[in-house]
Design a protein around this motif. Sequence first.
Motif, PDB file in Angstrom:
ATOM      1  N   TYR A  21      -9.949  -3.555   2.101  1.00  0.00           N
ATOM      2  CA  TYR A  21     -10.859  -3.320   0.977  1.00  0.00           C
ATOM      3  C   TYR A  21     -12.320  -3.468   1.423  1.00  0.00           C
ATOM      4  O   TYR A  21     -13.170  -2.625   1.095  1.00  0.00           O
ATOM      5  N   LEU A  75      -8.627   2.033  -1.713  1.00  0.00           N
ATOM      6  CA  LEU A  75      -7.551   1.330  -1.017  1.00  0.00           C
ATOM      7  C   LEU A  75      -6.253   2.051  -1.327  1.00  0.00           C
ATOM      8  O   LEU A  75      -5.728   1.950  -2.438  1.00  0.00           O
ATOM      9  N   SER A  82       0.821  -1.212   0.000  1.00  0.00           N
ATOM     10  CA  SER A  82       0.000   0.000   0.000  1.00  0.00           C
ATOM     11  C   SER A  82       0.847   1.251   0.000  1.00  0.00           C
ATOM     12  O   SER A  82       0.465   2.266  -0.536  1.00  0.00           O
ATOM     13  N   GLU A  91     -16.645  -1.272  -7.219  1.00  0.00           N
ATOM     14  CA  GLU A  91     -17.074  -2.488  -6.531  1.00  0.00           C
ATOM     15  C   GLU A  91     -18.414  -2.959  -7.075  1.00  0.00           C
ATOM     16  O   GLU A  91     -18.671  -4.152  -7.180  1.00  0.00           O
ATOM     17  N   LEU A 131      -5.207  -7.498  -5.492  1.00  0.00           N
ATOM     18  CA  LEU A 131      -6.556  -7.472  -4.933  1.00  0.00           C
ATOM     19  C   LEU A 131      -7.515  -8.282  -5.796  1.00  0.00           C
ATOM     20  O   LEU A 131      -8.390  -8.988  -5.272  1.00  0.00           O
ATOM     21  N   SER A 138     -13.546  -0.608   3.416  1.00  0.00           N
ATOM     22  CA  SER A 138     -13.901   0.523   2.554  1.00  0.00           C
ATOM     23  C   SER A 138     -15.294   0.338   1.966  1.00  0.00           C
ATOM     24  O   SER A 138     -16.069   1.295   1.872  1.00  0.00           O
ATOM     25  N   CYS A 139     -15.620  -0.888   1.584  1.00  0.00           N
ATOM     26  CA  CYS A 139     -16.950  -1.162   1.019  1.00  0.00           C
ATOM     27  C   CYS A 139     -18.058  -0.869   2.013  1.00  0.00           C
ATOM     28  O   CYS A 139     -19.179  -0.517   1.628  1.00  0.00           O
ATOM     29  N   TRP A 191      -3.818  -3.417  -7.563  1.00  0.00           N
ATOM     30  CA  TRP A 191      -5.024  -3.851  -8.266  1.00  0.00           C
ATOM     31  C   TRP A 191      -4.938  -5.332  -8.628  1.00  0.00           C
ATOM     32  O   TRP A 191      -5.882  -6.084  -8.409  1.00  0.00           O
TER      33      TRP A 191
END
Length: 487
Positions: free
Chosen positions: A134, A192, A28, A199, A40, A137-138, A37
């Motif tokens: 991640y 992220l 990160s 998403e 993930l 964050s969602c 990316w």
Amino acid sequence: MKLGRNDPCHCGSGKKYKHCCLLAGAISAAAPADLVWRRLRGLLDGYASRMIRFIDAAYGPCALEEAWDEFVLDRDIEFEPEAPLMQLFMPWFFHSWSPDADTEVADASLHRVIPTAAYLARKRRHLDPLLVRYLESCLQTPLSYYEVTACAPGERIELRDIFTSAQYDVTERSASRSMQRGDLLFGQLAHLDRLTMLEATSGFTIAPLEKAAIVAVRANIAQAFPEITAQVLREYDIELIDLFHDIAERAFNPKLPQLQNTDGDPLSMRKLIYDLSASPQAAFDALKHLALDQADDVLLADAARDARGELSSVSFTWSKRGNTMHPDWSNTSLGTITIDGARLTAEVNSEARADAAAKEIEAALGEGAQFRVTQIQSMEKMLSDARAARAAAGGIDEAQHNELAELPEVRAKVAEMMAAHWERWVDQPIPMLGGRTPIDAVRDRDGREVVESLVIQGERQGRAMNPPTDEAVFRRLRERLGLEPAD
């Protein structure tokens, strides 16, 4: 105390620090977004299936059905696992839905708990820290509507949140291939470090014309919350989903537009039939003023006469001066008057014109004309007859049309007509603007955004025409409205 590379990780995963948060932190902080990316995407592979199994076990087998019913809002939409709508529903189901107190849940402690939150609470120590961040964050980002402000196909898109005005540079490989500036989309972003991803997505590109409906919902929310934040949008997710279903219905099941004549009246093909006791010549003399300044010899050029030379039949166009919708028109054709022996017909294309024709005929002929009937033809029959007539007349094919479109005089005439159309458009009341004119609407934020979307749609349609509309027309239009030049 500083952790050593081989010490147990502080997150409680049971892994060594070097195989857990140290690696996630290094990625990160230092790695390119593309590397994050790719890693993930690997972590998310199979994640949806694991979440479904987790929800089924923790919430019970009814959770999916309950969530679907809430998501479709009583619309008759069947659950289809392979349908594009799943790209929106599944992330919402995971990250936003929660069972209310009346919903039967296998574990009662999960009432009002979002599945992703429950998943993290129970599985965190076994998950890769990158995936954990991640998913967190969602849980924070809401569904929203976005406008594409720039696009690098196959790489990224720049989005502006229509509700919050926040700007995002989104890494997106697939959807970006079919997007262009001015497109709209409904979905959810996840952030992220330096990476922002889609998403959830609506599964289809929303046309710029839908901007007006989105802005209207924004204005409604702003009455209660002048500053629209992510938390506010999460509270209004059902309203946003409801709007999405309306937009999807218009996109996939469009209604035929209401056809109008040049007076703005709804089209309705009508034929008024009269019996004449007056002679054809007397009827013609009484009605020829409806052709305005046309000379008798012009009107009678194709007329039929009997053996004695007397007028037996004639047909001419009923016209009026000027035009309601097109100020630059000198005349408007209202219909066709036909006199054939003892029969008179007036063919028009609206109820209002039929009423006006009846008044003109009865005032001019009085007892010399006896009304019999009005025949009304359906639009479907009219269109079918028009297609048949074009086929019988050997209408021009696409190749011939393209050849004609290349003629300099044709291109010049089309350019003149389109320039005149957009010149008038800025001063015309537009229903999508609440009856305001574009020149008035651009004075406030909401109106300006909708006008911009209408201009973008016009530019796209202009480029698709043959011949295409001169881009200079839209440059002048943007200058007059005070809009930024198109890219």
